[in-house]
Design a protein around this motif. Sequence first.
Motif, PDB file in Angstrom:
ATOM      1  N   ALA A  35       0.960  -1.269  -0.032  1.00 14.88           N
ATOM      2  CA  ALA A  35       0.102  -0.118   0.057  1.00 14.88           C
ATOM      3  C   ALA A  35       1.028   1.222  -0.095  1.00 14.88           C
ATOM      4  N   LEU A  36       0.326   2.155  -0.891  1.00 15.61           N
ATOM      5  CA  LEU A  36       0.828   3.617  -0.683  1.00 15.61           C
ATOM      6  C   LEU A  36      -0.130   4.553  -0.262  1.00 15.61           C
ATOM      7  N   VAL A  37       0.134   4.962   1.200  1.00 14.32           N
ATOM      8  CA  VAL A  37      -0.855   5.818   1.781  1.00 14.32           C
ATOM      9  C   VAL A  37      -0.429   7.383   2.027  1.00 14.32           C
ATOM     10  N   LEU A  38      -1.235   8.064   1.454  1.00 13.83           N
ATOM     11  CA  LEU A  38      -1.294   9.641   1.741  1.00 13.83           C
ATOM     12  C   LEU A  38      -2.445   9.944   2.507  1.00 13.83           C
ATOM     13  N   GLY A 174       7.447 -11.230  -1.117  1.00 12.96           N
ATOM     14  CA  GLY A 174       6.457 -12.004  -0.147  1.00 12.96           C
ATOM     15  C   GLY A 174       5.958 -11.106   1.084  1.00 12.96           C
ATOM     16  N   VAL A 175       7.088 -10.279   1.373  1.00 12.13           N
ATOM     17  CA  VAL A 175       7.004  -9.206   2.686  1.00 12.13           C
ATOM     18  C   VAL A 175       6.173  -8.158   2.161  1.00 12.13           C
ATOM     19  N   PRO A 176       5.102  -7.916   2.966  1.00 13.56           N
ATOM     20  CA  PRO A 176       4.049  -6.887   2.340  1.00 13.56           C
ATOM     21  C   PRO A 176       4.912  -5.451   2.852  1.00 13.56           C
ATOM     22  N   ARG A 177       4.715  -4.260   1.874  1.00 14.68           N
ATOM     23  CA  ARG A 177       5.302  -3.020   2.365  1.00 14.68           C
ATOM     24  C   ARG A 177       4.243  -1.914   2.279  1.00 14.68           C
ATOM     25  N   ILE A 178       4.601  -1.063   3.090  1.00 12.42           N
ATOM     26  CA  ILE A 178       3.654   0.075   3.166  1.00 12.42           C
ATOM     27  C   ILE A 178       4.341   1.283   3.364  1.00 12.42           C
ATOM     28  N   ALA A 179       4.092   2.397   2.468  1.00 10.76           N
ATOM     29  CA  ALA A 179       4.933   3.529   2.483  1.00 10.76           C
ATOM     30  C   ALA A 179       3.963   4.693   2.836  1.00 10.76           C
ATOM     31  N   ILE A 192       7.551   8.370  -5.526  1.00 14.93           N
ATOM     32  CA  ILE A 192       7.673   7.442  -4.554  1.00 14.93           C
ATOM     33  C   ILE A 192       7.479   6.017  -4.836  1.00 14.93           C
ATOM     34  N   ALA A 193       6.451   5.927  -5.867  1.00 20.55           N
ATOM     35  CA  ALA A 193       6.007   4.562  -6.229  1.00 20.55           C
ATOM     36  C   ALA A 193       6.999   3.847  -7.154  1.00 20.55           C
ATOM     37  N   GLN A 194       7.670   4.551  -7.964  1.00 20.31           N
ATOM     38  CA  GLN A 194       8.764   4.274  -8.806  1.00 20.31           C
ATOM     39  C   GLN A 194      10.254   3.883  -8.030  1.00 20.31           C
ATOM     40  N   GLY A 195      10.146   4.807  -7.134  1.00 21.50           N
ATOM     41  CA  GLY A 195      11.586   4.712  -6.325  1.00 21.50           C
ATOM     42  C   GLY A 195      11.546   3.580  -5.429  1.00 21.50           C
ATOM     43  N   LEU A 196      10.502   3.167  -4.984  1.00 21.07           N
ATOM     44  CA  LEU A 196      10.205   2.258  -3.942  1.00 21.07           C
ATOM     45  C   LEU A 196       9.766   0.646  -4.675  1.00 21.07           C
ATOM     46  N   GLN A 197       9.673   1.030  -6.027  1.00 21.08           N
ATOM     47  CA  GLN A 197       9.001  -0.098  -6.801  1.00 21.08           C
ATOM     48  C   GLN A 197       7.793  -0.681  -6.236  1.00 21.08           C
ATOM     49  N   GLN A 199       4.749   0.076  -7.856  1.00 18.32           N
ATOM     50  CA  GLN A 199       3.850   0.624  -8.664  1.00 18.32           C
ATOM     51  C   GLN A 199       2.481  -0.002  -8.706  1.00 18.32           C
ATOM     52  N   ALA A 200       2.688  -1.225  -8.250  1.00 17.05           N
ATOM     53  CA  ALA A 200       1.495  -2.216  -8.044  1.00 17.05           C
ATOM     54  C   ALA A 200       0.772  -2.265  -6.794  1.00 17.05           C
TER      55      ALA A 200
END
Length: 620
Positions: A35-38, A174-179, A192-197, A199-200
């Motif tokens: 997830a990418l959270v603003l 396989g380990v989820p990431r949240i930014a 941000i999405a591109q830098g942390l890969q 995008q999905a």
Amino acid sequence: MSSPFHSILLDVFGYAAFRGAQQAIIERVAGGGDALVLMPTGGGKSLCYQIPAIARQQRGLGVTVVVSPLIALMHDQVGALREAGVAAACLNSALSWQEALDVEQGLARGAFTLLYAAPERVLTERFLGLLDDLHARGQLALFAIDEAHCVSQWGHDFRPEYRQLALLGQRYAGVPRIALTATADELTRGDIAQGLQLQAAERFISSFDRPNIRYRLEEKKKEPLQQLLHFIEREHPGDAGVVYCQSRKRVEQTADALCSAGIDALPYHAGLPAELRQTHQDRFLREEGVVMVATIAFGMGIDKPDVRFVAHLDLPKNIESYYQETGRAGRDGLAADAWLVYGLQDVVNQRRMIEGSDASEDFKAVMRGKLDALLALAEATDCRRQRLLAYFGEQSQPCGNCDNCLQPPAVWDGTDAARKLLSTIYRVHAASGLTFGMGHLMDIVRGKGTDKVLQHGHERLSTFGVGAQYSEAQLRAVARQLLSLAALGVQRVATEAGHSFDTLTLTAGSRPVLRGEQQLLLRQSSAATPAKKTRRTGVASAAAQDLDPDAQARFINLKAWRAEVAREHNLPAYVIFHDATLAAIAQRNPQTSAELHDISGMGEKKREAYGDEVLRVCRS
């Protein structure tokens, strides 16, 4: 039907319901998705990874690693989690070798639900080795990357180490990431999405609106310090606040001036010794009514909820910086002020820093656009909040809680004044090949025969005195607008004596204004917006203003008890209980343990730890 996540929210953190998109984010991440959270400051970002961390740990999936940029933020978040009964720790440079080793050993044996670390620490081979071992054993539950705007070169706090965090997704599949971040326009989100890969990753964009903050932007007068003093003394006496200045020297001068006026103010900038900076930050976080005067080196991740105002004595670089810095006010949801004064020199300085940098032309173009958007906000005659939200892609109605809504400014047509100013710049350069600063140009336009004007023979120019009807304030407003439209340029000129100064030059954008093809409608320079009534009820907290006298007395006693506990635990008072929780207790006046249930902000662990003491204070 209550979910496991609702149970954690209530039992651990003491809150009855999720806010906004919190539940959807938590379900996504706890279920193993990225997830990418603003979410705006004060919107509850931390719960979006803390609750999934607890839920995944309960399912035997191991530890959550939180990447956080500041030691102070780690310390307070870990302290708050421990107070709520959650096993948490941090790894940072403030720990001794033995303390760091103890944390590493605890991490290896699965002693923590959350571990906080700076990006520089996470990227070391030693730390990655620990993560490799956890991952091999299936004990790496989640990565949370806080303050994710630091990833982006277009952001306002770019840190190169953050871009290397893409390694986590590659190395630990396989380990989820949240930014998570509170501030990012569309360009920054993509970076941000591109830098942390990521995008999905599913994107969750909450409203950027902070309706409790009143935005006020005023023209800087000759004595901006007096403007600041008037603002604080009349509207925020005894309140905690932050004052941002551009330079270290200005920080120290401002802090001294506030102290001389009887205001408890402290300076903070990168030039102070680290121990003194830490002492000042601790005082700001732990004491009431302290005003921190700082450069932008201060503030990222500051969780203090009762900051009642953020003031800017200098113009920030862009709207993201402005929004991030003003967002440190009113985290408790109560009324707060975002107050800023700006002038022509601020605009010239910011433009010069952009043009004088070694960055690529593409980067400079983006930075110019961001500065122009901030200038448009400053010069706006319509709702400030509408413009601010529109910058982040959000539509809204006029807010009724900014200076322009409360007192709509008068507007005047500055087209004629702009043409006369530009024409003067053209004629001065044509006559001598020289460029000059705004002060000298204004003297020519207004027909003032100063020594400098006479020295250069500029009283003979055809534009000498053509704008005598315009005030200095009006001409400076015209110049600011022309700079924001790129109809004026800034050129740094060196003298033979080794000094340098900024001059104004024509650009390609000057032509349509000179020809009368472009109109300039400007806000009328006026006095500051009349102050709202100062609140002074004897209770130094906005949370308790509506309590009756008996409840206010209980609130004061509860705060005194909380201060003692906070000192014992070496934590800011709000980590024990927020003012809003104390106000709710004071209003309810509980006399039994059962009456402590359902008080917002009092989870099960805190009821066990502090319930008897809270009842004692209320009964007394």
